[in-house]
Design a protein around this motif. Structure first.
Motif, PDB file in Angstrom:
ATOM      1  N   LEU A  27       0.806  -1.216   0.000  1.00  0.00           N
ATOM      2  CA  LEU A  27       0.000   0.000   0.000  1.00  0.00           C
ATOM      3  C   LEU A  27       0.845   1.275   0.000  1.00  0.00           C
ATOM      4  CD1 LEU A  27      -2.715  -1.113   2.583  1.00  0.00           C
ATOM      5  CD2 LEU A  27      -3.045  -0.822   0.116  1.00  0.00           C
ATOM      6  N   GLY A  28       2.160   1.112   0.093  1.00  0.00           N
ATOM      7  CA  GLY A  28       3.052   2.268   0.087  1.00  0.00           C
ATOM      8  C   GLY A  28       2.955   3.108   1.340  1.00  0.00           C
ATOM      9  N   THR A  29       2.799   2.445   2.497  1.00  0.00           N
ATOM     10  CA  THR A  29       2.710   3.164   3.762  1.00  0.00           C
ATOM     11  C   THR A  29       3.545   2.430   4.803  1.00  0.00           C
ATOM     12  OG1 THR A  29       1.146   4.126   5.363  1.00  0.00           O
ATOM     13  CG2 THR A  29       0.610   1.934   4.497  1.00  0.00           C
ATOM     14  N   THR A  30       3.351   2.765   6.084  1.00  0.00           N
ATOM     15  CA  THR A  30       4.140   2.135   7.142  1.00  0.00           C
ATOM     16  C   THR A  30       3.337   1.039   7.829  1.00  0.00           C
ATOM     17  OG1 THR A  30       3.374   3.643   8.870  1.00  0.00           O
ATOM     18  CG2 THR A  30       5.291   4.334   7.562  1.00  0.00           C
ATOM     19  N   ARG A  31       4.063   0.133   8.471  1.00  0.00           N
ATOM     20  CA  ARG A  31       3.418  -0.937   9.220  1.00  0.00           C
ATOM     21  C   ARG A  31       2.531  -0.367  10.313  1.00  0.00           C
ATOM     22  NH1 ARG A  31       3.396  -3.915  13.679  1.00  0.00           N
ATOM     23  NH2 ARG A  31       3.175  -6.197  13.508  1.00  0.00           N
ATOM     24  N   ALA A  32       3.003   0.697  10.971  1.00  0.00           N
ATOM     25  CA  ALA A  32       2.240   1.311  12.058  1.00  0.00           C
ATOM     26  C   ALA A  32       0.904   1.852  11.566  1.00  0.00           C
ATOM     27  CB  ALA A  32       3.055   2.422  12.707  1.00  0.00           C
ATOM     28  N   ASN A  33       0.901   2.439  10.366  1.00  0.00           N
ATOM     29  CA  ASN A  33      -0.344   2.967   9.807  1.00  0.00           C
ATOM     30  C   ASN A  33      -1.361   1.856   9.568  1.00  0.00           C
ATOM     31  OD1 ASN A  33       0.140   5.706   9.751  1.00  0.00           O
ATOM     32  ND2 ASN A  33       1.050   5.686   7.708  1.00  0.00           N
ATOM     33  N   VAL A  34      -0.890   0.722   9.080  1.00  0.00           N
ATOM     34  CA  VAL A  34      -1.794  -0.410   8.837  1.00  0.00           C
ATOM     35  C   VAL A  34      -2.290  -0.984  10.159  1.00  0.00           C
ATOM     36  CG1 VAL A  34      -1.950  -2.749   7.917  1.00  0.00           C
ATOM     37  CG2 VAL A  34      -0.751  -0.978   6.615  1.00  0.00           C
ATOM     38  N   ALA A  35      -1.371  -1.215  11.092  1.00  0.00           N
ATOM     39  CA  ALA A  35      -1.749  -1.810  12.385  1.00  0.00           C
ATOM     40  C   ALA A  35      -2.748  -0.930  13.133  1.00  0.00           C
ATOM     41  CB  ALA A  35      -0.499  -2.021  13.231  1.00  0.00           C
ATOM     42  N   ARG A  36      -2.551   0.392  13.065  1.00  0.00           N
ATOM     43  CA  ARG A  36      -3.439   1.320  13.775  1.00  0.00           C
ATOM     44  C   ARG A  36      -4.875   1.222  13.257  1.00  0.00           C
ATOM     45  NH1 ARG A  36      -0.322   5.302  13.511  1.00  0.00           N
ATOM     46  NH2 ARG A  36      -1.105   6.313  11.623  1.00  0.00           N
ATOM     47  N   ARG A  37      -5.039   0.854  12.013  1.00  0.00           N
ATOM     48  CA  ARG A  37      -6.376   0.766  11.427  1.00  0.00           C
ATOM     49  C   ARG A  37      -6.978  -0.631  11.541  1.00  0.00           C
ATOM     50  NH1 ARG A  37      -3.522   4.709   9.037  1.00  0.00           N
ATOM     51  NH2 ARG A  37      -4.603   6.463   8.041  1.00  0.00           N
ATOM     52  N   ILE A  38      -6.161  -1.648  11.305  1.00  0.00           N
ATOM     53  CA  ILE A  38      -6.692  -3.009  11.213  1.00  0.00           C
ATOM     54  C   ILE A  38      -6.819  -3.690  12.578  1.00  0.00           C
ATOM     55  CG2 ILE A  38      -6.298  -5.313  10.241  1.00  0.00           C
ATOM     56  CD1 ILE A  38      -7.226  -3.172   8.248  1.00  0.00           C
ATOM     57  N   SER A  39      -5.857  -3.480  13.470  1.00  0.00           N
ATOM     58  CA  SER A  39      -5.897  -4.154  14.781  1.00  0.00           C
ATOM     59  C   SER A  39      -7.192  -3.898  15.551  1.00  0.00           C
ATOM     60  CB  SER A  39      -4.688  -3.748  15.621  1.00  0.00           C
ATOM     61  OG  SER A  39      -3.512  -4.300  15.092  1.00  0.00           O
ATOM     62  N   PRO A  40      -7.671  -2.635  15.649  1.00  0.00           N
ATOM     63  CA  PRO A  40      -8.933  -2.420  16.375  1.00  0.00           C
ATOM     64  C   PRO A  40     -10.117  -3.138  15.727  1.00  0.00           C
ATOM     65  CG  PRO A  40      -7.746  -0.352  16.102  1.00  0.00           C
ATOM     66  CD  PRO A  40      -7.051  -1.354  15.248  1.00  0.00           C
ATOM     67  N   MET A  41     -10.123  -3.247  14.409  1.00  0.00           N
ATOM     68  CA  MET A  41     -11.216  -3.928  13.723  1.00  0.00           C
ATOM     69  C   MET A  41     -11.199  -5.422  14.022  1.00  0.00           C
ATOM     70  SD  MET A  41     -11.089  -1.991  10.008  1.00  0.00           S
ATOM     71  CE  MET A  41     -12.572  -2.808   9.379  1.00  0.00           C
TER      72      MET A  41
END
Length: 310
Positions: A27-41
């Motif tokens: 996605l061309g972003t950081t791991r933290a950005n993905v985790a911050r969105r997906i983990s709560p879901m």
């Protein structure tokens, strides 16, 4: 749902075990950005990652799409229909029909029984049927599996059952539960997925119309070649489901949109595409069931029958 979340969910639909690092790279972003969105879901259950066993391995050769026109309490009707074991998807929809149902069965006789059962329920005026002929995009059904039931041993079945509950289960925990080494579990899982016996993907919980985007269904009737319609549908980044069939429609699709402008743009292109006679669309207002977990008892029975002395 922002673009990163939307992109991550779309990727997880195809590969539910993809790491946050892999999602970030794609996605061309950081791991933290993905985790911050997906983990709560994942934690609150709005996003589930589960394994779906190919219906053919379970002897489920008849797959069908039903549309129900009904009066009265549609919610209560949907809950009654959900008690039918063959149902894998039930949704309240907008438009002249009130419910969409998908069923997996072993024979046309069983389908006939289910249709008559639904038709006899209070408030049901009509049940329209489409038999799926082939799947072009689907979470629960990919290419024909290259494994047969009696080639799966008990460890394979245990791994499949665990992943039907949690598709992102770690190899260490999987190893402990099935009594196999971590590398052995990884090899088994790779074999199950590569053979088409099982798919692992993300399912978004949608109990209201605006949950994580607007999900619309499309029923398309053709009077010519399907190439142009398929090209348009397969190009949609949030295409969830696409099948051809026989009955009410020639093609059925489910697509999630960020807004109505995206919907109207696609509708305009579809309605003017060569080979398309007309397009019927509906919004999934409330999804009641989206259950792709299946008992593996049929596979165990097939293995036992094969192993039994003659």
């Amino acid at each position: 749902m922002d673009e990163i979340t939307e992109g991550a969910v779309a990727l997880l639909r195809r590969d539910g075990r993809a790491s946050y690092s892999d999602l970030a790279r794609r996605l061309g972003t950081t791991r933290a950005n993905v985790a911050r969105r997906i983990s709560p879901m994942l934690e609150d259950g709005s996003l589930r990652v589960i394994a779906a066993v190919h219906p053919r391995l379970l002897g489920l050769d008849v797959l069908a799409h039903l549309m129900v026109r009904a009066q009265g309490d549609v919610y209560a009707l949907a809950r009654r229909i959900a008690q039918i074991d063959a149902t894998v998807f039930i949704s309240e929809i907008t438009g002249p029909m009130q419910l969409v149902i998908e069923v997996h069965l072993t024979t046309l006789t069983e389908l006939q029984t289910v249709v008559r059962q639904v038709r006899a329920m209070p408030g049901v005026d009509e049940v329209a049927v489409m038999l799926y002929e082939r799947m072009l995009r689907s979470f629960f059904l990919g290419a024909e599996p290259r494994l047969i039931p009696h080639s799966l041993d008990e460890v394979d079945l245990q791994i499949m059952e665990l992943l039907q509950e949690d598709g992102r289960l770690g190899y260490a925990e999987m190893s402990e539960k099935v009594g196999l080494s971590i590398s052995g579990c990884r090899t088994r899982l790779t074999r199950l997925i590569d053979s088409g016996a099982m798919q692992i993907g993300a399912v978004v919980r949608r109990e209201r119309a605006d949950a994580e985007g607007l999900a619309f269904g499309f029923g398309i009737v053709l009077d010519g070649d399907d190439a142009q319609a398929l090209e348009l549908l397969l190009a949609e980044p949030m295409l969830e489901f696409l099948a051809s069939g026989v009955g009410r429609f020639d093609l059925v699709a489910t697509i999630t949109f960020r807004g109505l402008d995206e919907l109207t743009s696609l509708l305009s292109r579809l309605r003017t595409a060569p080979g398309v006679k007309f397009v019927n669309e509906w919004m999934h207002a409330r999804v009641h069931e989206e259950r792709y977990q299946n008992s593996l008892n049929r596979i165990r029975s097939a293995r036992e029958e094969t192993a039994a002395p003659r």
